[in-house]
Design an enzyme around this catalytic site. Structure first.
Site, short mmCIF file in Angstrom:
data_model
loop_
_atom_site.label_atom_id
_atom_site.label_comp_id
_atom_site.label_asym_id
_atom_site.label_seq_id
_atom_site.Cartn_x
_atom_site.Cartn_y
_atom_site.Cartn_z
N HIS A 1 3.73 40.62 35.43
CA HIS A 1 4.12 41.81 35.47
C HIS A 1 5.83 41.60 35.43
CE1 HIS A 1 4.54 45.55 34.87
NE2 HIS A 1 3.83 46.12 34.44
N ASP B 1 -3.52 45.02 30.36
CA ASP B 1 -4.25 44.48 28.85
C ASP B 1 -5.05 43.52 29.22
OD1 ASP B 1 -0.50 44.37 28.06
OD2 ASP B 1 -1.92 46.50 27.33
C1 SDX Z 1 2.42 45.24 29.10
O1 SDX Z 1 6.97 46.43 31.22
C2 SDX Z 1 5.67 47.55 31.23
O2 SDX Z 1 5.69 48.05 32.57
C3 SDX Z 1 4.73 47.36 30.84
C4 SDX Z 1 3.40 47.61 30.43
C5 SDX Z 1 3.50 48.84 30.12
O3 SDX Z 1 2.87 49.44 30.62
O4 SDX Z 1 4.48 49.54 29.49
O5 SDX Z 1 2.39 47.26 31.97
C6 SDX Z 1 2.48 47.14 29.36
O6 SDX Z 1 3.17 45.01 28.36
C7 SDX Z 1 1.80 44.68 30.32
C8 SDX Z 1 2.33 42.92 30.15
C9 SDX Z 1 1.57 42.44 28.95
N1 SDX Z 1 2.26 41.09 29.36
C10 SDX Z 1 1.10 40.07 28.10
O7 SDX Z 1 -0.06 40.38 29.28
C11 SDX Z 1 1.83 38.99 28.24
C12 SDX Z 1 1.71 37.14 29.11
N2 SDX Z 1 2.45 38.22 30.41
C13 SDX Z 1 3.72 38.03 30.73
O8 SDX Z 1 4.84 37.06 29.21
C14 SDX Z 1 4.91 37.90 31.31
O9 SDX Z 1 4.67 38.08 32.83
C15 SDX Z 1 6.01 39.25 31.09
C16 SDX Z 1 6.68 39.76 29.08
C17 SDX Z 1 4.78 41.09 31.08
C18 SDX Z 1 6.49 39.43 32.14
O10 SDX Z 1 7.74 38.08 31.83
P1 SDX Z 1 8.73 38.59 33.00
O11 SDX Z 1 9.15 39.66 34.13
O12 SDX Z 1 10.14 37.97 32.16
O13 SDX Z 1 8.44 36.88 34.07
P2 SDX Z 1 8.85 35.40 33.31
O14 SDX Z 1 8.27 35.45 32.32
O15 SDX Z 1 10.52 34.62 33.56
O16 SDX Z 1 8.14 34.59 34.27
C19 SDX Z 1 8.23 34.34 35.30
C20 SDX Z 1 7.52 32.89 35.40
C21 SDX Z 1 7.69 32.25 34.39
O17 SDX Z 1 7.70 30.04 35.43
P3 SDX Z 1 8.68 30.43 35.86
O18 SDX Z 1 10.57 30.17 34.13
O19 SDX Z 1 9.56 30.72 37.20
O20 SDX Z 1 7.99 28.67 36.24
O21 SDX Z 1 6.23 33.65 35.88
C22 SDX Z 1 5.70 32.54 34.73
C23 SDX Z 1 6.99 31.95 33.68
O22 SDX Z 1 6.36 31.29 32.82
N3 SDX Z 1 4.69 33.23 33.60
C24 SDX Z 1 3.24 33.18 32.94
C25 SDX Z 1 2.72 34.64 32.61
N4 SDX Z 1 3.26 35.27 33.09
C26 SDX Z 1 4.53 34.91 33.95
N5 SDX Z 1 3.11 31.86 33.07
C27 SDX Z 1 1.84 31.60 32.95
N6 SDX Z 1 0.93 32.92 32.34
C28 SDX Z 1 1.78 34.08 32.16
N7 SDX Z 1 1.02 35.51 31.62
#
Ligand code: SDX
Length: 427
Positions: free
Chosen positions: A306, A363
């Site tokens: 998140h 989710d």
């Molecule tokens: C919602 O913003 C809100 O409030 C949203 C929400 C709401 O109520 O409106 O809460 C609802 O959208 C919840 C999120 C649902 N999405 C997912 O579950 C999709 C999977 N999660 C991600 O793609 C990710 O965690 C996000 C999109 C939610 C957040 O992305 P960020 O903050 O841009 O973080 P990032 O992508 O830069 O990740 C940071 C690190 C990265 O690794 P490094 O580059 O540091 O090596 O964490 C890793 C990412 O690769 N990472 C994951 C991961 N999520 C982040 N690795 C594996 N699996 C994951 N799910």
């Protein structure tokens, strides 16, 4: 408490005021930065940038705290009903009995949709994704209520708010019924909000349908948990579109489109598909945990991570507990629930996830409950939108009440510099 931030640029010191919110969040007000220094700030994804000041929802990502207008999500999910929470978000206070009965009555008596909307709806192919249909139909509502964009018309925002809250469930159930080739149901004004939705979704003309109070209560809790979440992607979209003075229907329609994305609300559908894939693959959760850690795999654990929560998403904690409770009460034994718990356990003991503070988000478990309620996977994000609708409305209303300027971010240009046109024959 206000303070001052000092920035030194090209040997010159500039001072900018800092502000502090009621929960201790701090910001540097850079409103005069570009005029005084020629510099802008840049912050891909707005990870460190506040777009507004808001009195609606407070999140503490480190502590896993979520409050709507000062009330904890735990209290509201346990003790309130969804329309009560919708009123709280939109109007700022929990309604009195009198305020609630008027709000609820107004919604009950606006649930019918103009029959001409059916012609628009019937133009969609049967396999059209419901989120695309809902975004279109909500935008189309502006055509049926042109006073929503006529600056010379008297302000009827409150009526449009009631229409959105009242008609969204009706339109959402149309998507489900069409995908099953079943006749759509008209709303019943004798039913409460959640029961009416379930009636329109699941009743058939060939037999009596009785709403299971367990199912209605579960839906009520899920909608409350999704109702608002400060400046997330879809809410920021609603505010940005609304800041151009676009009408409320087109602003909400844009929010539905943003929520559809798999990184945002679309994740609840992706989670179930991921869990089903793990089940079909033999249930080896570690295999998928390792795949998620492999940057080249392009695979992410959907429902994990998140932007704000670097601790457990409080909503995920509530939904996980509710999943056990509801599936138990309904006598549903869904093997993907155990797979989800195993996946969570494995990830939360793996340094890749622990070091990046990746926890289950809202989710991760919600789809398991939706499925137990009989809601198909491709409707999961529509359910998210149904819950988030009052939050979008509240944020749009606050943006308008505060007369916020049109949103128009700056950029740093990195393209070709000035060059003369070359006729095609000479290229
Ligand atoms: C919602 O913003 C809100 O409030 C949203 C929400 C709401 O109520 O409106 O809460 C609802 O959208 C919840 C999120 C649902 N999405 C997912 O579950 C999709 C999977 N999660 C991600 O793609 C990710 O965690 C996000 C999109 C939610 C957040 O992305 P960020 O903050 O841009 O973080 P990032 O992508 O830069 O990740 C940071 C690190 C990265 O690794 P490094 O580059 O540091 O090596 O964490 C890793 C990412 O690769 N990472 C994951 C991961 N999520 C982040 N690795 C594996 N699996 C994951 N799910």
């Amino acid at each position: 408490m206000a303070g001052t931030a000092e920035i030194i640029l090209d040997g010159k010191t500039y001072q900018y005021p800092t502000i502090e919110g009621t929960e201790g969040e701090k910001a540097i007000d850079i409103a005069k930065l570009r005029d005084e220094t020629g510099y802008i700030t840049i912050d891909s994804g707005y990870k460190n940038t506040g777009a507004t000041k808001s009195a609606i929802t407070f999140l503490d990502g480190e502590l896993g705290i979520l409050h709507y207008r000062g009330y904890s999500i735990e209290d509201l999910a346990e003790k309130a009903n969804f329309l009560e929470v919708a009123y709280l978000l939109i109007y700022g206070e929990l309604p009195t009995t009198e305020q609630y009965s008027k709000f609820e009555h107004d919604i009950r008596t606006h649930t019918i949709v103009n029959e001409d909307m059916r012609r628009i709806f019937n133009g969609f192919p049967v396999n059209a994704h419901p989120m695309g249909v809902m975004s279109s139909l909500v935008s189309a509502m502006s055509g049926f209520y042109p006073d929503s964009y006529d600056d010379k018309a008297p302000d009827r925002t409150e009526t449009h708010i009631i229409r959105l809250l009242a008609k969204f469930p009706t339109l959402a159930t149309w998507c489900y019924k069409k995908s099953h080739g079943h006749p759509i149901n008209y709303p019943k004004n004798s039913l409460d909000y959640c029961s009416n939705f379930l009636h329109m979704m699941f009743s058939l003309p060939v037999e009596d349908y009785h709403v299971d109070p367990i199912v209605s209560a579960a839906l009520n809790k899920l909608l409350i948990l999704h109702a608002d979440h400060e400046q997330n992607c879809s809410t920021s979209t609603v505010r940005l579109v609304g800041s151009s003075k676009a009408n409320i229907y087109s602003s909400i329609s844009a929010g539905i489109s943003a929520l559809w994305g798999p990184l945002h609300g679309g994740a609840n559908q992706e989670v179930i598909e991921m869990l089903e894939e793990i089940k079909a693959d033999g249930g080896d959760v570690m295999k998928f945990v390792n795949k998620a850690k492999d940057k080249n795999s392009g695979f992410r654990l959907m429902g994990f991570g998140h932007r704000v929560y670097k601790n457990f998403d409080p909503r995920a904690r509530i939904i996980k507990k509710a999943a056990d409770d509801i599936l138990g009460k309904l006598g549903v034994n869904d093997p993907v629930l155990e797979i989800a718990k195993g996946l969570e356990e494995a990830a939360l003991h793996d340094d890749y996830f622990v070091s990046r503070k990746l926890y289950p988000n809202v989710d991760f478990y919600s789809g398991i409950i939706y499925r137990a309620l009989g809601i198909p996977t491709n409707m999961f994000t529509v359910m998210f939108a149904l819950g988030r609708l009052p939050g979008w409305i509240a944020q749009w209303k606050e943006m308008r009440a505060n007369k916020e300027p049109i949103g128009r971010p700056r950029q740093i240009y990195t393209g070709a510099t000035d060059r003369p046109f070359v006729p095609m024959a000479e290229r």
